[in-house]
Design a protein around this motif. Structure first.
Motif: not given
Length: 68
Positions: A22-23, A43-48
């Protein structure tokens, strides 16, 4: 995917792969459809945050190499 089928949540690494794609802006519609409802928001917040930190570090490295 039918509405009555249980959606499978992605693992942490699966979520990181989805965020990495996505990045760079390359996602197939089929993969996106699989992600909807299957990603853990934590997980999405940590990955972002991890992805943003890596992106900023790369930019700072490039600037420090160009500007003496």
């Amino acid at each position: 995917m039918a509405n009555n089928e249980a959606r499978k949540t992605r693992s942490f690494m699966g979520t990181m792969v989805a965020i990495a794609w996505s990045f760079i802006g390359l996602r197939r519609k089929r993969d996106f459809d699989e992600d909807v409802g299957g990603l853990n928001p934590v997980y999405v917040i940590i990955g972002g945050l991890i992805g943003t930190a890596i992106f900023i570090a790369i930019l700072l490295t490039i600037v420090n190499m160009v500007v003496p």
